[in-house]
Design a protein around this motif. Structure first.
Motif, PDB file in Angstrom:
ATOM      1  N   UNK A  69      -3.414   2.503   2.127  1.00 56.66           N
ATOM      2  CA  UNK A  69      -4.318   2.410   0.979  1.00 56.66           C
ATOM      3  C   UNK A  69      -3.709   1.523  -0.104  1.00 56.66           C
ATOM      4  N   UNK A  70      -4.496   0.589  -0.599  1.00 57.17           N
ATOM      5  CA  UNK A  70      -4.038  -0.342  -1.632  1.00 57.17           C
ATOM      6  C   UNK A  70      -3.383  -1.589  -1.072  1.00 57.17           C
ATOM      7  N   UNK A  71      -3.143  -1.629   0.250  1.00 57.85           N
ATOM      8  CA  UNK A  71      -2.519  -2.806   0.864  1.00 57.85           C
ATOM      9  C   UNK A  71      -3.450  -4.004   0.750  1.00 57.85           C
TER      10      UNK A  71
ATOM     11  N   UNK B  43       0.820  -1.202   0.000  1.00 54.83           N
ATOM     12  CA  UNK B  43       0.000   0.000   0.000  1.00 54.83           C
ATOM     13  C   UNK B  43       0.855   1.252   0.000  1.00 54.83           C
ATOM     14  N   UNK B  44       0.198   2.402  -0.038  1.00 53.04           N
ATOM     15  CA  UNK B  44       0.889   3.696  -0.101  1.00 53.04           C
ATOM     16  C   UNK B  44       0.258   4.674   0.884  1.00 53.04           C
ATOM     17  N   UNK B  45       1.002   5.717   1.234  1.00 56.39           N
ATOM     18  CA  UNK B  45       0.471   6.760   2.109  1.00 56.39           C
ATOM     19  C   UNK B  45       0.696   6.447   3.565  1.00 56.39           C
ATOM     20  N   UNK B  46      -0.155   7.029   4.401  1.00 56.59           N
ATOM     21  CA  UNK B  46      -0.020   6.869   5.847  1.00 56.59           C
ATOM     22  C   UNK B  46      -0.768   5.642   6.335  1.00 56.59           C
TER      23      UNK B  46
ATOM     24  N   UNK C 276     -12.048  14.422   2.563  1.00 49.08           N
ATOM     25  CA  UNK C 276     -12.427  13.339   1.662  1.00 49.08           C
ATOM     26  C   UNK C 276     -11.730  12.046   2.058  1.00 49.08           C
ATOM     27  N   UNK C 277     -12.206  10.956   1.512  1.00 50.30           N
ATOM     28  CA  UNK C 277     -11.584   9.659   1.748  1.00 50.30           C
ATOM     29  C   UNK C 277     -10.225   9.610   1.052  1.00 50.30           C
ATOM     30  N   UNK C 278      -9.231   9.059   1.728  1.00 57.97           N
ATOM     31  CA  UNK C 278      -7.914   8.868   1.150  1.00 57.97           C
ATOM     32  C   UNK C 278      -7.966   7.607   0.291  1.00 57.97           C
ATOM     33  N   UNK C 279      -7.682   7.745  -1.008  1.00 57.48           N
ATOM     34  CA  UNK C 279      -7.690   6.597  -1.918  1.00 57.48           C
ATOM     35  C   UNK C 279      -6.400   6.599  -2.729  1.00 57.48           C
ATOM     36  N   UNK C 280      -6.133   5.494  -3.431  1.00 54.24           N
ATOM     37  CA  UNK C 280      -4.939   5.426  -4.275  1.00 54.24           C
ATOM     38  C   UNK C 280      -4.942   6.523  -5.331  1.00 54.24           C
TER      39      UNK C 280
ATOM     40  N   UNK D 104      -9.294  -0.205   0.434  1.00 52.67           N
ATOM     41  CA  UNK D 104      -9.650   0.600  -0.736  1.00 52.67           C
ATOM     42  C   UNK D 104      -9.489   2.094  -0.471  1.00 52.67           C
ATOM     43  N   UNK D 105      -9.717   2.494   0.771  1.00 53.32           N
ATOM     44  CA  UNK D 105      -9.611   3.896   1.141  1.00 53.32           C
ATOM     45  C   UNK D 105      -9.970   4.049   2.599  1.00 53.32           C
ATOM     46  N   UNK D 106      -9.719   5.243   3.145  1.00 51.76           N
ATOM     47  CA  UNK D 106     -10.124   5.500   4.525  1.00 51.76           C
ATOM     48  C   UNK D 106     -10.279   6.987   4.755  1.00 51.76           C
ATOM     49  N   UNK D 107     -11.065   7.293   5.767  1.00 47.73           N
ATOM     50  CA  UNK D 107     -11.267   8.674   6.180  1.00 47.73           C
ATOM     51  C   UNK D 107     -10.586   8.832   7.528  1.00 47.73           C
TER      52      UNK D 107
END
Length: 182
Positions: free
Chosen positions: A72-74, A15-18, A160-164, A120-123
């Motif tokens: 995200x994406x993991x 995945x990527x991001x935090x 917004x939701x954090x997505x890839x 898929x994503x998270x807020x």
């Protein structure tokens, strides 16, 4: 690898991001399998939302405690023992998604389950109240440039939701800013 409560986990994609944390609301795709490979969820990749650290929780601890920290994406496989999985307490909400669990014995009663999970994503918890300030910097208007800032230092993605897709767009914008093109 050992996860929370001694549950076994295996990551297939980092995945990527935090990383997600308590209070974040995650949107996951989940498929449940018995150890022999029998699919227990009615569909592979059923989407569900779960808020980490929320009590009472509609999902079993074997799942919830082992998706915290995903990005995200993991993609992760979680081998959940029966006592930490879809016991009768947690099946009530999940019955529409489970095969063979309506009205009586369920294959999950005495069997571990393998949960295939993709984030898929998270807020983010701290952004749930609508922290999405928007500002415009017109100082370079004579050069044909306008800087639009969305979000804040607390919620750089806004509310917004954090997505890839959003992470890729943010990365592209950051590169354009560094090159002086924005």
């Amino acid at each position: 690898v050992a996860g929370a409560n001694g549950v076994k986990i295996k990551d297939y994609a980092p995945g990527v991001g935090t990383e997600t944390k308590d209070g974040d609301t995650l949107r996951i795709q989940i498929a449940l399998y018995l150890p022999d490979g029998t699919i227990v969820s009615r569909f592979a990749g059923v989407e569900a939302k779960v808020t980490l650290g929320k009590q009472p929780q509609p999902f079993p601890p074997g799942l919830v405690d082992n998706i915290k920290g995903m990005k995200v994406g993991a993609e992760r496989a979680i081998i959940i023992p029966a006592e930490l999985g879809w016991t009768e307490k947690y099946r009530a909400i999940a019955v529409p998604y489970l095969r063979g669990c309506a009205g009586g014995a369920c294959p999950l009663d005495n069997s571990p389950v393998i949960a295939q999970v993709k984030l898929m994503g998270f807020k983010k918890a701290e952004c749930a109240d609508g922290d999405a300030p928007v500002s415009a910097d017109l100082s370079k208007l004579n050069e044909g440039k306008i800087m639009i800032n969305i979000g804040s230092s607390t919620c750089p993605e806004g509310d917004v939701e954090v997505t890839e897709e959003r992470l890729r767009a943010k990365s592209m914008i950051d590169r354009l800013k560094q090159a002086g093109k924005l």
